[in-house]
Motif scaffolding. Structure first.
Motif, short mmCIF file in Angstrom:
data_model
loop_
_atom_site.label_atom_id
_atom_site.label_comp_id
_atom_site.label_asym_id
_atom_site.label_seq_id
_atom_site.Cartn_x
_atom_site.Cartn_y
_atom_site.Cartn_z
N LEU A 66 40.75 37.52 29.85
CA LEU A 66 42.35 37.64 30.19
C LEU A 66 42.79 37.01 31.37
O LEU A 66 43.62 36.52 31.54
CB LEU A 66 42.71 39.19 30.21
CG LEU A 66 42.67 40.01 28.82
CD1 LEU A 66 42.95 41.20 29.09
CD2 LEU A 66 43.35 39.25 27.79
N ALA A 67 42.02 37.24 32.55
CA ALA A 67 42.40 36.74 33.75
C ALA A 67 42.46 34.84 33.62
O ALA A 67 43.39 34.41 34.08
CB ALA A 67 41.42 36.93 34.84
N GLU A 68 41.54 34.44 33.16
CA GLU A 68 41.52 32.98 32.91
C GLU A 68 42.58 32.42 31.96
O GLU A 68 43.38 31.67 32.27
CB GLU A 68 40.02 32.43 32.40
CG GLU A 68 39.85 31.07 32.47
CD GLU A 68 39.79 30.52 33.95
OE1 GLU A 68 40.08 31.31 34.86
OE2 GLU A 68 39.68 29.19 34.00
N ASP A 122 51.09 40.72 38.41
CA ASP A 122 50.03 41.58 38.42
C ASP A 122 50.33 42.79 37.42
O ASP A 122 49.27 43.46 36.88
CB ASP A 122 50.01 42.24 39.74
CG ASP A 122 49.75 41.36 40.90
OD1 ASP A 122 48.64 40.63 40.89
OD2 ASP A 122 50.50 41.03 41.89
N PHE A 123 51.48 43.34 37.26
CA PHE A 123 52.06 44.16 36.40
C PHE A 123 51.88 43.85 35.04
O PHE A 123 51.35 44.47 33.98
CB PHE A 123 53.33 44.69 36.85
CG PHE A 123 53.28 45.74 38.04
CD1 PHE A 123 52.90 46.87 37.90
CD2 PHE A 123 53.82 45.06 39.02
CE1 PHE A 123 52.76 47.44 39.47
CE2 PHE A 123 53.56 45.60 40.37
CZ PHE A 123 53.14 46.71 40.29
N ALA A 124 51.88 42.36 34.65
CA ALA A 124 51.98 42.05 33.44
C ALA A 124 50.47 41.91 32.91
O ALA A 124 50.05 42.35 31.75
CB ALA A 124 52.65 40.67 33.25
N LEU A 125 49.75 41.50 33.84
CA LEU A 125 48.17 41.65 33.54
C LEU A 125 47.62 42.92 33.32
O LEU A 125 46.68 43.09 32.41
CB LEU A 125 47.56 40.51 34.46
CG LEU A 125 46.06 40.33 34.26
CD1 LEU A 125 45.73 39.80 32.86
CD2 LEU A 125 45.22 39.64 35.45
N ARG A 142 48.18 44.19 29.99
CA ARG A 142 47.29 43.41 28.93
C ARG A 142 45.82 44.11 29.16
O ARG A 142 45.52 44.24 28.09
CB ARG A 142 47.39 42.01 29.28
CG ARG A 142 48.27 41.38 29.03
CD ARG A 142 48.13 40.28 27.70
NE ARG A 142 49.43 39.99 27.16
CZ ARG A 142 49.78 40.11 25.79
NH1 ARG A 142 48.72 40.51 25.03
NH2 ARG A 142 50.84 39.52 25.35
N ILE A 143 45.19 44.35 30.29
CA ILE A 143 44.10 44.93 30.49
C ILE A 143 43.95 46.45 30.00
O ILE A 143 43.24 46.61 29.29
CB ILE A 143 43.80 44.83 32.03
CG1 ILE A 143 43.34 43.54 32.38
CG2 ILE A 143 42.59 45.81 32.23
CD1 ILE A 143 43.25 43.34 33.97
N ASP A 144 45.11 47.09 30.11
CA ASP A 144 45.21 48.44 29.43
C ASP A 144 45.16 48.09 28.00
O ASP A 144 44.43 49.23 27.44
CB ASP A 144 46.53 49.25 30.03
CG ASP A 144 46.21 49.63 31.47
OD1 ASP A 144 45.33 49.57 31.88
OD2 ASP A 144 47.36 50.23 31.97
#
Ligand code: HBI
Length: 118
Positions: free
Chosen positions: A50-52, A83-86, A89-91
């Motif tokens: 996701l980060a990439e 930061d909040f958008a990612l 997504r992680i959650d």
């Protein structure tokens, strides 16, 4: 694209929508408690993908049975919408469980298959 730093009040508002994430100075962090090195590595790989894809890269602290994800925006010198958008997504990805009665079974009840500490 330039991105601006959020105020403390804006950070608090966004954090209230992300249970599990805590503020850590200029970052937000969440610890995922896993059951083994294998599920730890799955979490690392899922977050890494996701980060990439997002081109926004967290700091990861990796232990045998936990992964702490720490998000901050270096370009903004603090916390930004990225930061909040990612984090959201992680959650979405890591908190997902196969629904009961659905076509996907989910991990078997045997605790040896559990991915996360319950
Ligand atoms: N990841 N967490 C984080 N913060 C950034 O500011 C950032 C990043 N990944 C790539 C990135 N910035 C690029 O825009 C350049 O700064 C390399």
């Amino acid at each position: 694209m330039p991105i601006s730093k959020l105020s403390d009040q804006e950070v608090d508002t966004r954090l209230s929508t992300l249970p599990g994430w805590k503020r850590d100075n200029d970052a937000i962090a969440r610890t995922f408690r896993t059951t083994s090195w294998k599920s730890t590595m799955m979490v690392v790989n899922a977050v890494g993908f996701l980060a990439e894809a997002a081109w926004h890269h967290p700091d990861l602290t990796v232990s045998f049975n936990a992964v702490t994800v720490r998000l901050s925006t270096h370009d903004a010198g603090g916390l930004s919408e990225r930061d909040f958008a990612l984090a959201a997504r992680i959650d979405d990805l890591l908190d997902w469980r196969a629904p009961d009665g659905g076509v996907l079974e989910g991990t078997p009840a045997d605790p040896r298959h559990a991915l996360f500490k319950s």
